[in-house]
Design a protein around this motif. Structure first.
Motif, PDB file in Angstrom:
ATOM      1  N   LEU A  82     -11.208  -8.219 -11.466  1.00 47.74           N
ATOM      2  CA  LEU A  82     -11.378  -8.923 -10.200  1.00 47.74           C
ATOM      3  C   LEU A  82     -12.837  -8.887  -9.774  1.00 47.74           C
ATOM      4  CD1 LEU A  82      -8.246  -7.578  -8.284  1.00 47.74           C
ATOM      5  CD2 LEU A  82      -8.476  -9.669  -9.643  1.00 47.74           C
ATOM      6  N   GLU A  86     -17.489  -5.638  -2.616  1.00 43.93           N
ATOM      7  CA  GLU A  86     -16.771  -4.365  -2.482  1.00 43.93           C
ATOM      8  C   GLU A  86     -15.657  -4.486  -1.440  1.00 43.93           C
ATOM      9  OE1 GLU A  86     -17.712   0.224  -1.150  1.00 43.93           O
ATOM     10  OE2 GLU A  86     -19.341  -0.972  -2.005  1.00 43.93           O
ATOM     11  N   ARG A  89     -12.711  -6.580  -2.838  1.00 46.49           N
ATOM     12  CA  ARG A  89     -11.930  -5.786  -3.790  1.00 46.49           C
ATOM     13  C   ARG A  89     -11.088  -4.733  -3.078  1.00 46.49           C
ATOM     14  NH1 ARG A  89     -16.830  -5.662  -6.578  1.00 46.49           N
ATOM     15  NH2 ARG A  89     -16.857  -3.409  -6.339  1.00 46.49           N
ATOM     16  N   SER A  90     -11.603  -4.168  -1.969  1.00 49.42           N
ATOM     17  CA  SER A  90     -10.811  -3.183  -1.225  1.00 49.42           C
ATOM     18  C   SER A  90      -9.600  -3.859  -0.579  1.00 49.42           C
ATOM     19  CB  SER A  90     -11.667  -2.461  -0.179  1.00 49.42           C
ATOM     20  OG  SER A  90     -12.026  -3.310   0.890  1.00 49.42           O
ATOM     21  N   TRP A  92      -8.086  -6.612  -1.789  1.00 46.61           N
ATOM     22  CA  TRP A  92      -7.174  -6.950  -2.897  1.00 46.61           C
ATOM     23  C   TRP A  92      -6.434  -5.714  -3.396  1.00 46.61           C
ATOM     24  CZ3 TRP A  92     -11.726  -9.872  -5.556  1.00 46.61           C
ATOM     25  CH2 TRP A  92     -12.035 -11.014  -4.811  1.00 46.61           C
ATOM     26  N   ASP A  93      -7.111  -4.565  -3.372  1.00 46.28           N
ATOM     27  CA  ASP A  93      -6.462  -3.314  -3.777  1.00 46.28           C
ATOM     28  C   ASP A  93      -5.313  -2.975  -2.828  1.00 46.28           C
ATOM     29  OD1 ASP A  93      -6.299  -0.860  -5.385  1.00 46.28           O
ATOM     30  OD2 ASP A  93      -7.004   0.135  -3.563  1.00 46.28           O
ATOM     31  N   GLN A  94      -5.478  -3.263  -1.551  1.00 47.23           N
ATOM     32  CA  GLN A  94      -4.403  -3.019  -0.591  1.00 47.23           C
ATOM     33  C   GLN A  94      -3.256  -4.009  -0.766  1.00 47.23           C
ATOM     34  OE1 GLN A  94      -3.853  -0.527   1.761  1.00 47.23           O
ATOM     35  NE2 GLN A  94      -5.524   0.406   0.606  1.00 47.23           N
ATOM     36  N   VAL A  96      -1.872  -5.198  -3.380  1.00 49.82           N
ATOM     37  CA  VAL A  96      -0.890  -4.796  -4.391  1.00 49.82           C
ATOM     38  C   VAL A  96      -0.011  -3.647  -3.906  1.00 49.82           C
ATOM     39  CG1 VAL A  96      -2.252  -5.656  -6.340  1.00 49.82           C
ATOM     40  CG2 VAL A  96      -2.494  -3.269  -5.635  1.00 49.82           C
ATOM     41  N   ARG A  97      -0.335  -3.073  -2.757  1.00 48.59           N
ATOM     42  CA  ARG A  97       0.471  -2.003  -2.177  1.00 48.59           C
ATOM     43  C   ARG A  97       1.555  -2.529  -1.235  1.00 48.59           C
ATOM     44  NH1 ARG A  97      -3.196   2.827  -2.718  1.00 48.59           N
ATOM     45  NH2 ARG A  97      -5.013   1.924  -3.700  1.00 48.59           N
ATOM     46  N   ASN A 129      -8.744 -14.293  -2.904  1.00 50.62           N
ATOM     47  CA  ASN A 129      -8.069 -13.559  -3.976  1.00 50.62           C
ATOM     48  C   ASN A 129      -7.995 -14.446  -5.219  1.00 50.62           C
ATOM     49  OD1 ASN A 129      -6.257 -12.167  -5.629  1.00 50.62           O
ATOM     50  ND2 ASN A 129      -4.488 -12.694  -4.377  1.00 50.62           N
ATOM     51  N   VAL A 135      -1.536 -10.469  -7.415  1.00 52.33           N
ATOM     52  CA  VAL A 135      -2.108  -9.750  -6.285  1.00 52.33           C
ATOM     53  C   VAL A 135      -1.570 -10.521  -5.081  1.00 52.33           C
ATOM     54  CG1 VAL A 135      -4.226  -9.069  -5.096  1.00 52.33           C
ATOM     55  CG2 VAL A 135      -4.129  -9.017  -7.601  1.00 52.33           C
ATOM     56  N   CYS A 137      -1.227 -11.979  -2.133  1.00 47.19           N
ATOM     57  CA  CYS A 137      -1.818 -12.364  -0.849  1.00 47.19           C
ATOM     58  C   CYS A 137      -0.841 -13.176   0.004  1.00 47.19           C
ATOM     59  CB  CYS A 137      -3.118 -13.123  -1.061  1.00 47.19           C
ATOM     60  SG  CYS A 137      -3.013 -14.515  -2.192  1.00 47.19           S
TER      61      CYS A 137
END
Length: 173
Positions: A82, A86, A89-90, A92-94, A96-97, A129, A135, A137
């Motif tokens: 991805l 920064e 990406r933070s 996008w990392d959330q 997937v949770r 995204n 991912v 969204c």
């Protein structure tokens, strides 16, 4: 963030219940999933050479997407490349949770990032995204529970959320 200036890109197209999906790989790792007419979709020439779905990494991506659309997979397990800031990406990392079949508001997502006043910035990052569906969204909604923007179109967002919650949605042509 890894530069893609000298990176090898390839792409393929797979069918889905939501129209054709263009899958893009950078150096053999999935880096994009784009819908037809998607906002922020890069120009076609950025996708690299078109290859068969049998070329890596596309067989596993296609298998997992097929299982997802069949209702047999609720979480993807794929390596992703991805590219973004920064902060993006933070976000996008959330994404997937967010559990399958659930939604979070932009404010809730901002709070989970420790930036409770960053709802708009979260929305902008969400919209950029590069790997939609995988991912997820589409699982982010407005504070009032209303459907807000989606790069793939609000109709697709509504259909994806309905699909994940087990609700049948009739699409009018």
């Amino acid at each position: 963030m890894r530069s893609t200036t000298n990176s090898a890109r390839t792409h393929t197209v797979v069918d889905s219940p939501y129209g054709p999906l263009t899958l893009v790989a950078t150096d053999g790792v999935l880096s994009g999933l784009y819908m037809t007419g998607q906002r922020h979709r890069p120009a076609e020439e950025c996708f690299g050479e078109r290859v068969a779905v049998t070329e890596e990494p596309f067989p596993e991506v296609a298998r997992q997407l097929s299982a997802y659309f069949a209702g047999e997979l609720t979480a993807f397990d794929l390596p992703l490349h991805l590219e973004g800031t920064e902060f993006q990406r933070s976000v996008w990392d959330q994404l997937v949770r967010i559990p399958y079949g659930e939604t979070w508001s932009y404010g809730e997502l901002a709070g989970r990032l420790g930036k409770p006043n960053a709802s708009r910035a979260v929305g902008l990052a969400n919209g950029k995204n590069p790997v939609g569906i995988i991912v997820p969204c589409h699982r982010v909604i407005g504070a009032s529970g209303g459907m807000t923007g989606y790069g793939g179109g609000l109709d697709r967002k509504v259909r994806l959320l309905a699909f994940e919650s087990g609700v049948q949605v009739r699409v009018l042509s």
